[in-house]
Design a protein around this motif. Sequence first.
Motif, PDB file in Angstrom:
ATOM      1  N   ASP A  40      -3.988   4.386   3.313  1.00 36.34           N
ATOM      2  CA  ASP A  40      -3.711   2.979   3.025  1.00 36.34           C
ATOM      3  C   ASP A  40      -3.043   2.293   4.213  1.00 36.34           C
ATOM      4  OD1 ASP A  40      -4.780   3.317   0.517  1.00 36.34           O
ATOM      5  OD2 ASP A  40      -2.847   3.434  -0.521  1.00 36.34           O
ATOM      6  N   CYS A  41      -2.099   2.973   4.843  1.00 36.39           N
ATOM      7  CA  CYS A  41      -1.395   2.373   5.984  1.00 36.39           C
ATOM      8  C   CYS A  41      -2.349   2.149   7.157  1.00 36.39           C
ATOM      9  CB  CYS A  41      -0.218   3.252   6.413  1.00 36.39           C
ATOM     10  SG  CYS A  41       1.173   3.210   5.260  1.00 36.39           S
ATOM     11  N   ILE A  44      -4.262  -0.959   6.295  1.00 32.96           N
ATOM     12  CA  ILE A  44      -3.417  -2.148   6.475  1.00 32.96           C
ATOM     13  C   ILE A  44      -3.326  -2.503   7.955  1.00 32.96           C
ATOM     14  CG2 ILE A  44      -1.055  -3.028   6.304  1.00 32.96           C
ATOM     15  CD1 ILE A  44      -0.793  -1.296   3.728  1.00 32.96           C
ATOM     16  N   TYR A  64       5.434  -0.782   2.356  1.00 29.98           N
ATOM     17  CA  TYR A  64       4.383  -0.267   1.476  1.00 29.98           C
ATOM     18  C   TYR A  64       4.705   1.163   1.030  1.00 29.98           C
ATOM     19  CZ  TYR A  64      -0.215   1.079  -0.252  1.00 29.98           C
ATOM     20  OH  TYR A  64      -1.243   1.524  -1.049  1.00 29.98           O
ATOM     21  N   GLU A  67       7.522   1.134  -1.487  1.00 28.48           N
ATOM     22  CA  GLU A  67       7.081   0.656  -2.798  1.00 28.48           C
ATOM     23  C   GLU A  67       6.310   1.741  -3.553  1.00 28.48           C
ATOM     24  OE1 GLU A  67       3.888  -2.549  -4.693  1.00 28.48           O
ATOM     25  OE2 GLU A  67       4.376  -2.630  -2.548  1.00 28.48           O
ATOM     26  N   LYS A  68       5.431   2.447  -2.855  1.00 26.08           N
ATOM     27  CA  LYS A  68       4.562   3.423  -3.513  1.00 26.08           C
ATOM     28  C   LYS A  68       5.281   4.731  -3.853  1.00 26.08           C
ATOM     29  CE  LYS A  68       0.878   0.918  -3.663  1.00 26.08           C
ATOM     30  NZ  LYS A  68       0.334   0.466  -4.973  1.00 26.08           N
TER      31      LYS A  68
END
Length: 290
Positions: A40-41, A44, A64, A67-68
């Motif tokens: 995901d990073c 992004i 991020y 948060e996850k």
Amino acid sequence: MGCGIIKSSYECAACILRQVKEVIDLSCSDEKLKFELMSDCINIMAKDFRDSQPNGLATVVNQYVKEKTGCEDPYSKQKEVSSEIALSLMPKVKEILKADDGLETYVKAAIVGNILDFGAYDVNTDFKALITNNLNENLSINDIEEFENALNSHDEVLYLVDNAGEIVFDRLLIEKMKEYDVNVVVAVISSPIVNDACMKEAVDAGLDELAYIITMGCDSGGIVEEMFSDDFRKVFDESRFIVSKGMANYEGLTEMDLDGKDVFSLLCSKCSPISRNLAIEVGSFVLKKL
């Protein structure tokens, strides 16, 4: 004037991803989640990298991961170690200050503390040796006359701190600055990101004994203007004299309109993009009026 707006260079991607891997490892142990977070990073960063600002992009991916994973402060242990390292070096630093108590010596003491940076280095770095080897480093950019003129011209300064541990060194400079009859307002981030100093670290270092401490209302890595709280934006806009510590704050400040302000950046340049921007060697100490 500064040296131009800093945008991400090709090297910034590798640096941010190294730091992302570290924060993921510190935040969770689930290998499947680690893979998903890194994937995901990467996505992004790929979406926003071309026109990004380094500390802004690093902030987004760190937020991020936080948060996850729900891990609020993955560098809590490293921040404690940073403070222990800083305090263990105080006798050596104070010997240097005793031999030469000029303003420039205090500036250099504050900058050597900027080496304590887990964003630029990894968790296995021998910070104590690195700082000890640089205790007598000279300033490659030295705007000390302008800095002292600002101290003599203003009655208040906004001091943007950077890392935990480092703020132990900042305390020395703040004590010296107060000899010029300036009130000091220290700004910290509101909640943890990497090893940046929050309210707890500032109070633990005793900065509340010397200054009024406020938060930026966000958990950004360095100044990210669009993340300011309304309260901090008002303080920043009204501040005519600003002292900024570290590379991330320098990166963020290059994006901002600083007309009419006396702004000084104090940092150790720990990467090639910042060093190129300032036309200095990596590892150089900087006191620069922006």
